[in-house]
Design a protein around this motif. Structure first.
Motif: not given
Length: 295
Positions: A2-3, A164-166, A234-236, A239-241
């Motif tokens: 969220r930016m 490794a997108p996102g 941070l959204e769901q 962190v995995e990204e």
């Protein structure tokens, strides 16, 4: 991530419309070493000398001859989607602003005042205080001019080639380079450089550089910890990204993809496992003191 409502940093030099053309300076020593295996056999024949002459002329005209053999960017790069590129530039400016806000608040707790670095956005190539910058080099921080150099095409490579997108993966990359800026302020980069110059062992120099890079990963995690606490960014899945990005550009993963084997003595950034672990440590603790990779 969220930016949408966050501010954009003004510490940005947008050279995207002017970079990648207009000639080049002398190539760096690293580039010369990379070219030598190609150039050496050409020196044995007149035809080879002719090829070298054409390559040199092309290089100083702004075209990278290595692009013809799949090494590095050049004037034949994929056309830029300007709308997408501009949108991504705005995002990166917002990420940079969040690093400014976080480190201005956090560093005084450790007895330091934060000095904002500058982010340079460019395409294909541009000049830096550390020599000529090319997109094939990936994002990097130059301590000589305290600027982060970023060709956004790297993120396409990160998504397409390294899976490794996102947006948070992209934020992690910038936060890592800002981590190097903090190391520069701390004097760490200068001390490491001095130590490397005293050693003749490439293995020892590489091992020391790994510690530098892992600490920058940890600092990126510290930023993420406080940025989320401060801005709820941070959204769901975010962190995995970042973890996927850290893992995908570990030395062992890159070496295995390139040659099919792993040479730990040649590591300069750390293994995938190490990069993930140190980012996690910074993210979970939010404490710079937990990022001492030199112990």
């Amino acid at each position: 991530m969220r930016m949408d409502n966050e501010r954009e940093s003004r510490n940005v030099e947008d050279r995207r419309s002017s970079s990648g053309s207009g000639g080049r300076g002398m190539p760096s020593m690293g580039t010369m070493m990379m070219l030598w295996p190609i150039v050496k056999p050409l020196l044995r024949t007149k035809f080879g000398w002719a090829i070298i002459g054409l390559g040199v002329a092309a290089y100083f005209a702004g075209f990278n001859p290595l692009s013809l053999v799949g090494m590095g960017g050049g004037s034949t790069a994929t056309p830029v989607n300007k709308a997408k590129d501009d949108k991504q530039a705005v995002f990166m400016k917002k990420v940079l602003a969040s690093t400014e806000d976080v480190w201005r608040e956090i560093l005084p707790k450790y007895g330091m005042q934060y000095k904002d670095p500058v982010m340079v956005l460019y395409r294909q190539g541009t000049r830096s205080g550390c020599g000529y910058a090319q997109s094939a080099m990936g994002p990097f921080y130059c301590p000589a001019d305290q600027k982060v150099y970023l060709d956004q095409s790297f993120f396409d490579e990160l998504a397409r080639r390294h899976n490794a997108p996102g947006d948070f993966a992209q934020a992690y990359v910038l936060a890592h380079e800002i981590g190097h800026h903090i190391q520069n302020m701390q004097g760490t980069l200068e001390k490491v450089q001095q130590a490397k110059q005293q050693w003749r062992s490439e293995k020892k120099a590489n091992a020391l550089q790994v510690r530098v890079e892992l600490q920058a990963d940890c600092y990126a995690g510290v930023w993420a910890h406080h940025a989320h606490k401060k801005f709820n960014i941070l959204e769901q899945g975010d962190v995995e990204e970042a973890l996927r990005a850290a893992s995908s550009i570990g030395d062992d993963t890159l070496q295995r993809e390139a040659t099919g084997r792993v040479r730990p003595d040649a590591f300069t950034h750390g293994s995938s496992k190490q990069r993930v672990e140190w980012f996690r440590r910074g993210l979970s603790s939010g404490d710079l003191r937990q990022c001492n990779t030199f112990q």
